[in-house]
Design a protein around this motif. Structure first.
Motif, PDB file in Angstrom:
ATOM      1  N   THR A  61      13.043 -25.306 -10.042  1.00 55.51           N
ATOM      2  CA  THR A  61      12.147 -26.450 -10.218  1.00 55.51           C
ATOM      3  C   THR A  61      11.987 -26.737 -11.703  1.00 55.51           C
ATOM      4  O   THR A  61      12.296 -25.896 -12.555  1.00 55.51           O
ATOM      5  N   GLU A  79       7.025 -35.812 -14.979  1.00 58.31           N
ATOM      6  CA  GLU A  79       7.867 -35.769 -13.788  1.00 58.31           C
ATOM      7  C   GLU A  79       8.048 -34.324 -13.363  1.00 58.31           C
ATOM      8  O   GLU A  79       8.067 -33.425 -14.194  1.00 58.31           O
ATOM      9  N   GLY A  81      10.504 -31.954 -10.495  1.00 55.98           N
ATOM     10  CA  GLY A  81      11.688 -32.066  -9.667  1.00 55.98           C
ATOM     11  C   GLY A  81      12.385 -30.747  -9.498  1.00 55.98           C
ATOM     12  O   GLY A  81      11.792 -29.682  -9.661  1.00 55.98           O
ATOM     13  N   GLN A  82      13.647 -30.859  -9.185  1.00 54.34           N
ATOM     14  CA  GLN A  82      14.477 -29.701  -8.890  1.00 54.34           C
ATOM     15  C   GLN A  82      15.787 -29.830  -9.651  1.00 54.34           C
ATOM     16  O   GLN A  82      16.316 -30.925  -9.798  1.00 54.34           O
ATOM     17  N   GLU A  92      19.767 -32.986 -11.660  1.00 55.81           N
ATOM     18  CA  GLU A  92      18.328 -33.064 -11.891  1.00 55.81           C
ATOM     19  C   GLU A  92      17.734 -34.080 -10.912  1.00 55.81           C
ATOM     20  O   GLU A  92      17.874 -35.283 -11.094  1.00 55.81           O
ATOM     21  N   LEU A  93      17.099 -33.578  -9.843  1.00 52.68           N
ATOM     22  CA  LEU A  93      16.474 -34.427  -8.828  1.00 52.68           C
ATOM     23  C   LEU A  93      15.021 -34.677  -9.218  1.00 52.68           C
ATOM     24  O   LEU A  93      14.253 -33.739  -9.416  1.00 52.68           O
ATOM     25  N   HIS A  94      14.648 -35.958  -9.337  1.00 57.36           N
ATOM     26  CA  HIS A  94      13.277 -36.346  -9.675  1.00 57.36           C
ATOM     27  C   HIS A  94      12.551 -36.663  -8.369  1.00 57.36           C
ATOM     28  O   HIS A  94      12.944 -37.569  -7.639  1.00 57.36           O
ATOM     29  N   PHE A  95      11.478 -35.883  -8.090  1.00 59.40           N
ATOM     30  CA  PHE A  95      10.793 -36.007  -6.806  1.00 59.40           C
ATOM     31  C   PHE A  95      10.206 -37.394  -6.563  1.00 59.40           C
ATOM     32  O   PHE A  95      10.270 -37.904  -5.450  1.00 59.40           O
ATOM     33  N   THR A 100      18.835 -38.569  -8.538  1.00 56.27           N
ATOM     34  CA  THR A 100      19.413 -37.372  -9.137  1.00 56.27           C
ATOM     35  C   THR A 100      20.315 -37.781 -10.287  1.00 56.27           C
ATOM     36  O   THR A 100      21.246 -38.565 -10.102  1.00 56.27           O
TER      37      THR A 100
END
Length: 140
Positions: A61, A79, A81-82, A92-95, A100
């Motif tokens: 995370t 931000e 994310g994961q 880089e996934l932004h919730f 991504t």
């Protein structure tokens, strides 16, 4: 000025609540774990300077605080994310947005990592968007 902004961003990590999502287990590169700072000017948006502090955790995370400066206006954006490594690339996934970003990355040394955008969907002033993150050590 930049040192003051970065210091305030680090302090803000402890008190800001933002997006939440349940992370999945993914492959990570332990060399990327830790607190990192970076910045760029005129690369994503002409006339805008961006500074950031990112906390990449070993569980995959991250928490990211952006400070943007444009036309003498300063804004901050948080931000969560994961992140993970897939096919040798940083993801880089932004919730909040569900988007991504994908980057090629090179570990320059223990304190510096160079990232180069591979995302075709990123709308930027500079199509060869790249930056270097610097590890924040205790006392920085």
């Amino acid at each position: 000025m930049k040192k003051l902004i970065i210091t305030s961003l680090i302090v803000a990590f402890g008190s800001i609540s933002a997006q939440k999502a349940k992370p999945q287990s993914n492959k990570i590169d332990p060399k990327l774990v830790g607190m990192w700072k970076g910045g760029e000017k005129d690369q994503q948006i002409a006339g805008m300077e961006k500074l950031w502090v990112m906390d990449r955790r070993a569980d995959g995370t991250f928490a990211l605080i952006f400070t943007t400066v444009e036309n003498c206006e300063v804004e901050q954006h948080v931000e969560k994310g994961q992140w993970w490594i897939e096919n040798g690339e940083f993801h880089e996934l932004h919730f909040v947005t569900g988007s991504t970003d994908v980057y090629a990355y090179t570990v320059l040394d223990d304190s510096h990592i160079k990232f180069k955008s591979k995302s075709q969907t990123m709308d930027m002033a500079n199509k060869d968007y790249s930056f270097v993150d610097t590890k924040i050590e205790d006392g920085d």
